[in-house]
Write a protein that holds these residues in place. Structure first.
Motif, PDB file in Angstrom:
ATOM      1  N   MET A 171       1.747  12.012   4.048  1.00  0.00           N
ATOM      2  CA  MET A 171       3.017  11.831   4.738  1.00  0.00           C
ATOM      3  C   MET A 171       4.194  12.114   3.809  1.00  0.00           C
ATOM      4  O   MET A 171       4.149  11.828   2.616  1.00  0.00           O
ATOM      5  N   SER A 172       5.260  12.646   4.393  1.00  0.00           N
ATOM      6  CA  SER A 172       6.514  12.833   3.679  1.00  0.00           C
ATOM      7  C   SER A 172       7.217  11.496   3.507  1.00  0.00           C
ATOM      8  O   SER A 172       6.818  10.483   4.099  1.00  0.00           O
ATOM      9  N   THR A 173       8.289  11.496   2.739  1.00  0.00           N
ATOM     10  CA  THR A 173       9.066  10.268   2.561  1.00  0.00           C
ATOM     11  C   THR A 173       9.573   9.752   3.906  1.00  0.00           C
ATOM     12  O   THR A 173       9.483   8.561   4.207  1.00  0.00           O
ATOM     13  N   GLY A 174      10.095  10.657   4.723  1.00  0.00           N
ATOM     14  CA  GLY A 174      10.584  10.250   6.032  1.00  0.00           C
ATOM     15  C   GLY A 174       9.485   9.694   6.911  1.00  0.00           C
ATOM     16  O   GLY A 174       9.686   8.725   7.651  1.00  0.00           O
ATOM     17  N   ALA A 175       8.292  10.299   6.843  1.00  0.00           N
ATOM     18  CA  ALA A 175       7.174   9.813   7.648  1.00  0.00           C
ATOM     19  C   ALA A 175       6.711   8.437   7.178  1.00  0.00           C
ATOM     20  O   ALA A 175       6.336   7.587   7.995  1.00  0.00           O
TER      21      ALA A 175
ATOM     22  N   GLN B 130       4.022   5.602  -5.712  1.00  0.00           N
ATOM     23  CA  GLN B 130       4.174   5.496  -7.163  1.00  0.00           C
ATOM     24  C   GLN B 130       2.927   5.890  -7.948  1.00  0.00           C
ATOM     25  O   GLN B 130       3.021   6.353  -9.084  1.00  0.00           O
ATOM     26  N   ASP B 131       1.751   5.691  -7.352  1.00  0.00           N
ATOM     27  CA  ASP B 131       0.492   5.992  -8.053  1.00  0.00           C
ATOM     28  C   ASP B 131      -0.543   6.465  -7.041  1.00  0.00           C
ATOM     29  O   ASP B 131      -1.487   5.756  -6.696  1.00  0.00           O
ATOM     30  N   PRO B 132      -0.378   7.694  -6.546  1.00  0.00           N
ATOM     31  CA  PRO B 132      -1.261   8.180  -5.483  1.00  0.00           C
ATOM     32  C   PRO B 132      -2.738   8.226  -5.875  1.00  0.00           C
ATOM     33  O   PRO B 132      -3.608   8.012  -5.026  1.00  0.00           O
ATOM     34  N   ASP B 133      -3.029   8.488  -7.139  1.00  0.00           N
ATOM     35  CA  ASP B 133      -4.437   8.520  -7.561  1.00  0.00           C
ATOM     36  C   ASP B 133      -5.076   7.134  -7.445  1.00  0.00           C
ATOM     37  O   ASP B 133      -6.216   7.003  -6.971  1.00  0.00           O
ATOM     38  N   ARG B 134      -4.360   6.129  -7.862  1.00  0.00           N
ATOM     39  CA  ARG B 134      -4.887   4.763  -7.748  1.00  0.00           C
ATOM     40  C   ARG B 134      -5.012   4.351  -6.291  1.00  0.00           C
ATOM     41  O   ARG B 134      -5.990   3.708  -5.903  1.00  0.00           O
ATOM     42  N   TYR B 135      -4.034   4.735  -5.487  1.00  0.00           N
ATOM     43  CA  TYR B 135      -4.110   4.426  -4.059  1.00  0.00           C
ATOM     44  C   TYR B 135      -5.361   5.044  -3.445  1.00  0.00           C
ATOM     45  O   TYR B 135      -6.105   4.390  -2.704  1.00  0.00           O
ATOM     46  N   THR B 136      -5.610   6.303  -3.750  1.00  0.00           N
ATOM     47  CA  THR B 136      -6.769   7.003  -3.192  1.00  0.00           C
ATOM     48  C   THR B 136      -8.063   6.360  -3.650  1.00  0.00           C
ATOM     49  O   THR B 136      -9.015   6.217  -2.865  1.00  0.00           O
ATOM     50  N   ALA B 137      -8.120   5.937  -4.921  1.00  0.00           N
ATOM     51  CA  ALA B 137      -9.321   5.282  -5.433  1.00  0.00           C
ATOM     52  C   ALA B 137      -9.552   3.950  -4.744  1.00  0.00           C
ATOM     53  O   ALA B 137     -10.697   3.607  -4.383  1.00  0.00           O
ATOM     54  N   GLU B 138      -8.497   3.172  -4.529  1.00  0.00           N
ATOM     55  CA  GLU B 138      -8.638   1.883  -3.862  1.00  0.00           C
ATOM     56  C   GLU B 138      -9.076   2.063  -2.415  1.00  0.00           C
ATOM     57  O   GLU B 138      -9.886   1.288  -1.899  1.00  0.00           O
ATOM     58  N   LEU B 139      -8.567   3.102  -1.768  1.00  0.00           N
ATOM     59  CA  LEU B 139      -8.954   3.357  -0.387  1.00  0.00           C
ATOM     60  C   LEU B 139     -10.427   3.740  -0.311  1.00  0.00           C
ATOM     61  O   LEU B 139     -11.145   3.314   0.603  1.00  0.00           O
TER      62      LEU B 139
ATOM     63  N   PHE C 112       2.659  12.044   0.340  1.00  0.00           N
ATOM     64  CA  PHE C 112       1.888  10.961  -0.245  1.00  0.00           C
ATOM     65  C   PHE C 112       0.644  10.689   0.597  1.00  0.00           C
ATOM     66  O   PHE C 112       0.668  10.820   1.822  1.00  0.00           O
ATOM     67  N   PRO C 113      -0.459  10.306  -0.059  1.00  0.00           N
ATOM     68  CA  PRO C 113      -1.683  10.019   0.692  1.00  0.00           C
ATOM     69  C   PRO C 113      -1.514   8.782   1.561  1.00  0.00           C
ATOM     70  O   PRO C 113      -0.736   7.880   1.251  1.00  0.00           O
ATOM     71  N   TRP C 114      -2.221   8.767   2.686  1.00  0.00           N
ATOM     72  CA  TRP C 114      -2.186   7.605   3.572  1.00  0.00           C
ATOM     73  C   TRP C 114      -3.526   7.503   4.275  1.00  0.00           C
ATOM     74  O   TRP C 114      -4.455   8.263   3.976  1.00  0.00           O
TER      75      TRP C 114
ATOM     76  N   ARG D  43       0.850  -1.201   0.000  1.00  0.00           N
ATOM     77  CA  ARG D  43       0.000   0.000   0.000  1.00  0.00           C
ATOM     78  C   ARG D  43       0.888   1.255   0.000  1.00  0.00           C
ATOM     79  O   ARG D  43       0.566   2.238  -0.678  1.00  0.00           O
ATOM     80  N   ALA D  44       1.952   1.220   0.782  1.00  0.00           N
ATOM     81  CA  ALA D  44       2.853   2.372   0.820  1.00  0.00           C
ATOM     82  C   ALA D  44       3.515   2.583  -0.544  1.00  0.00           C
ATOM     83  O   ALA D  44       3.643   3.726  -1.023  1.00  0.00           O
TER      84      ALA D  44
END
Length: 272
Positions: A130-134, A64-73, A123-125, A58-59
Motif C-alpha cells: 500500500m501507498s502512504t495514502g492507502a 519503518q521496518d518492512p523486512d521485520r514486518y514481513t518476517a513477523e507476518l 509498504f507491505p500489508w 503493525r502499520a
C-alpha cells in the motif's frame, strides 16, 4: 485506495479526526465500562481499542521496518486463526488508562511517520502493498468500523461525517477482492455506484452507463462494506444479478471472509 483528488495531508487530517472522535466516546468511561461487550462476539470495548492500537503498531512497523514486518507476518501464519483475537485480548487486559494512553501515543506517532514519507513508496500489508495514502485510508476505515462497534455497545448513535468518502472508496475498490475471497470470478465490467453523502452530495464511482448498479445512502454502503450491518437492514438497491451478489459478500477489510452481521443488528461476526 485514497481518492485521487485527496492529498495525503488532508487524508491524515481526516484520520486524526476519526481517531479523536472515537477517543471522545471512551475517554471519560469509568474503568468498568471498558469491559462492556460489543457487537463483535467475544470483544469488549477495551479489546476494540486494543485492536486499533495493535494495528496502528503493525502499520507503523510496516512503514519503518518492512523486512521485520514481513518476517513477523510469516511467523503469524502458524496461528493465523487466533492472531488478531489474541492481540486484542492481550491489549484489552491492560488497565484502561494505560491502554488509552498507549493508543493515543501510537496513533499520533503513526500520523507523524506517515506525514514524512516520500511520494511513490509502498509498504507491505496483509493484502497488496500500500501507498502512504492507502495506509492512512485503511487506518481511517478500520477506526471508523471499530468505532461503530464501540458506539453500539454504549448505545450511542454517531452522526455520519463526510470522512465516509474514504470508507466508501475502499468499499468500491475492493469489489474484486470480495469475489476472490469467496472463490468466485469477479465480473469483467465495472459497476456504477451512486451514494448519497451525509451532507447530501452524490458520490459516484464507475461508468455512468454500467448495466450493474448500486445506489443508496453512503452510510449504509459503508456499514455493509465493513460488515457492521446486514444488507436487509440497509437502504441499498442493487440493479443486476452481479451487483446483488456483490452486496451479499462485500468486504473492505483484509483477512479471510467475514461472517457479517445477522439481520436486526445482532452479532455473528469476528472483529476484523
Amino acid at each position: 485506495m485514497p481518492d485521487p483528488g485527496t492529498t495525503v495531508r488532508s487524508l491524515l487530517d481526516d484520520l486524526r479526526d476519526e481517531g479523536d472522535a472515537l477517543d471522545g466516546l471512551v475517554a471519560a468511561l469509568p474503568p468498568d465500562r471498558w469491559a462492556t461487550a460489543t457487537p463483535a462476539e467475544g470483544w469488549t470495548i477495551a479489546d476494540q481499542i486494543a485492536h486499533l492500537h495493535w494495528t496502528d503498531g503493525r502499520a507503523l512497523l510496516s512503514v519503518q521496518d518492512p523486512d521485520r514486518y514481513t518476517a513477523e507476518l510469516a511467523d503469524a501464519v502458524a496461528h493465523l486463526d487466533t492472531y488478531v483475537d489474541d492481540a486484542a485480548h492481550e491489549g484489552g487486559a491492560l488497565p484502561p488508562g494505560t491502554l488509552l494512553e498507549r493508543w493515543r501515543a501510537g496513533r499520533a506517532r503513526l500520523l507523524d511517520v506517515l506525514a514524512d514519507q516520500p511520494s511513490g513508496v509502498r509498504f507491505p500489508w496483509y493484502g497488496p502493498p500500500m501507498s502512504t495514502g492507502a495506509v492512512a485510508t485503511g487506518r481511517l476505515m478500520e477506526t471508523w468500523a471499530h468505532g461503530e462497534d464501540v458506539a453500539q455497545a454504549l448505545g450511542v448513535r454517531r452522526a455520519p461525517t463526510e470522512r465516509l468518502r474514504h470508507v466508501a472508496r475502499i468499499g468500491v475498490r475492493t469489489r474484486d477482492f470480495a469475489f476472490a475471497l469467496h472463490g468466485r470470478p469477479a465480473p469483467a465490467a465495472e459497476f456504477r455506484v451512486e451514494l448519497r453523502s451525509p451532507g447530501g452530495e452524490l458520490w459516484t464511482f464507475g461508468p455512468e452507463d454500467a448495466e450493474q448498479r448500486v445506489t443508496g445512502p453512503a452510510l449504509d454502503f459503508c456499514l455493509l462494506a465493513v460488515q457492521r450491518r446486514h444488507r436487509d437492514d440497509l437502504a441499498l438497491r442493487a440493479d443486476g444479478p452481479d451487483a446483488a451478489e456483490w452486496l451479499s459478500i462485500a468486504q473492505a477489510f483484509a483477512g479471510p471472509p467475514g461472517k457479517g452481521r445477522a439481520p436486526g443488528g445482532s452479532s455473528r461476526t469476528d472483529a476484523s
